[in-house]
Design a protein around this motif. Sequence first.
Motif, PDB file in Angstrom:
ATOM      1  N   ILE A 146       0.844  -1.193   0.000  1.00 32.82           N
ATOM      2  CA  ILE A 146       0.000   0.000   0.000  1.00 32.82           C
ATOM      3  C   ILE A 146       0.883   1.247   0.000  1.00 32.82           C
ATOM      4  N   HIS A 147       0.261   2.407  -0.271  1.00 32.00           N
ATOM      5  CA  HIS A 147       0.928   3.720  -0.198  1.00 32.00           C
ATOM      6  C   HIS A 147       2.063   3.855  -1.205  1.00 32.00           C
ATOM      7  N   SER A 160       4.271   2.850   3.191  1.00 34.29           N
ATOM      8  CA  SER A 160       3.822   2.254   4.450  1.00 34.29           C
ATOM      9  C   SER A 160       4.866   2.377   5.562  1.00 34.29           C
ATOM     10  N   ASP A 161       5.728   3.399   5.440  1.00 32.67           N
ATOM     11  CA  ASP A 161       6.740   3.683   6.453  1.00 32.67           C
ATOM     12  C   ASP A 161       6.717   5.187   6.705  1.00 32.67           C
ATOM     13  N   ARG A 162       6.001   5.606   7.731  1.00 38.46           N
ATOM     14  CA  ARG A 162       5.703   7.016   7.949  1.00 38.46           C
ATOM     15  C   ARG A 162       6.915   7.943   7.949  1.00 38.46           C
ATOM     16  N   ASN A 169       0.161   9.807   0.781  1.00 37.69           N
ATOM     17  CA  ASN A 169      -0.016   8.982  -0.415  1.00 37.69           C
ATOM     18  C   ASN A 169      -0.681   9.831  -1.484  1.00 37.69           C
ATOM     19  N   GLN A 186      -5.355   8.932   6.672  1.00 39.51           N
ATOM     20  CA  GLN A 186      -5.311   7.625   7.335  1.00 39.51           C
ATOM     21  C   GLN A 186      -6.721   7.170   7.710  1.00 39.51           C
TER      22      GLN A 186
END
Length: 366
Positions: free
Chosen positions: A158-159, A180-182, A221, A239
């Motif tokens: 995702i993202h 998916s890794d902020r 994203n 989110q």
Amino acid sequence: MGSGRATAVVAALALVSGCSDAAPTSSPSTSVPTSSGTAVPTGSLKLTVASTVATGIQVPWGLAFLPDKSALVAERDSGKIKRIAGQDVTDVGTVDDVKSSSEGGLLGLAVDPGYPGKPYIYAYYSGGDDNRIARITYRDGKLSDQQVILDGIPAAAIHNGGRLRFGPDGFLYAGTGDGSDRPNSQDDDSLGGKILRITTEGKAAPGNPDGRVWITKGHRNVQGLAFDGNQLYAAEFGQNTWDELNAITPGSNYGWPAAEGISQLDGMTDPIAQWHTADASPSGIAFAKGHVFMASLRGERLWAIPVAGGKRIGEPQAFFTNQYGRLRTVELAPDGSLWVTTSNTDGRGGTRDGDDRILRVTLSTS
């Protein structure tokens, strides 16, 4: 809220007829707060689904038009690119090394502004370990000579971001996700959670802040990019609470992961409009007739947001709510119509007879 300038892209597109569809013609406006908490009423906007351009497309994602008024469309999971000319849909080739996932695969497409003298198209795709942008020769209806011009964009199930769009300066803009890794979104050394501005060789475009390949950071994203003149707009998935439409100012920080929606945090730029995720989950956007048109996946509707000079000037309106399912991409055609793709075969929607389809939407204002 930013009012700065990026660069502009002009979509010069095609009128393609198809079978007729019945459709609603207008929608009441839906109020969405601006950062100032005000909403300004606008004139009536009428949208009509005039025809179906194509059916049976599997997870259409990228959509780009050629000077001959045909269109290229990317199938996310198969990696295929198809050409639509009139009512004919043909395969022109498959992008190499595409690895599909929940949200990854063959994503954005763009046509070189110098085409056909520069016979290239550009594709953003997931390659397994990363997301990449490739330049591909497109000549005589066939793809050849695929060359990766930029890699290392964080990838995950995702993202992945994925939208591509050229500006009239000849530079290519790309929206990426945080993979998916902020922390990627705030990491200056990561290409994740950014808006990129690059040359057709994949290098940092002249004038980029600090000479980097990206011009903004702090995105979660980004799947929608559109220009009104020199002003760039971007649609972004939130989110759990707020999805966003941002006016892009090079060098700005749009806040993720510290901010989601309008947060008024020091040093971070707020969106010009926000939606609850159930009402939007936005992907592609296009600009026409003073509005940013925003395709919504979970929200299953097409939003129209009146804008001018990087600001929202009226209330967003929702069209076609729950009528065609998940909407992924919207592009402007030369006659002033919009092409809108559904995304019901992506594993998250309920498929309908003929899905996925491309709709031709006419619009008028009063």
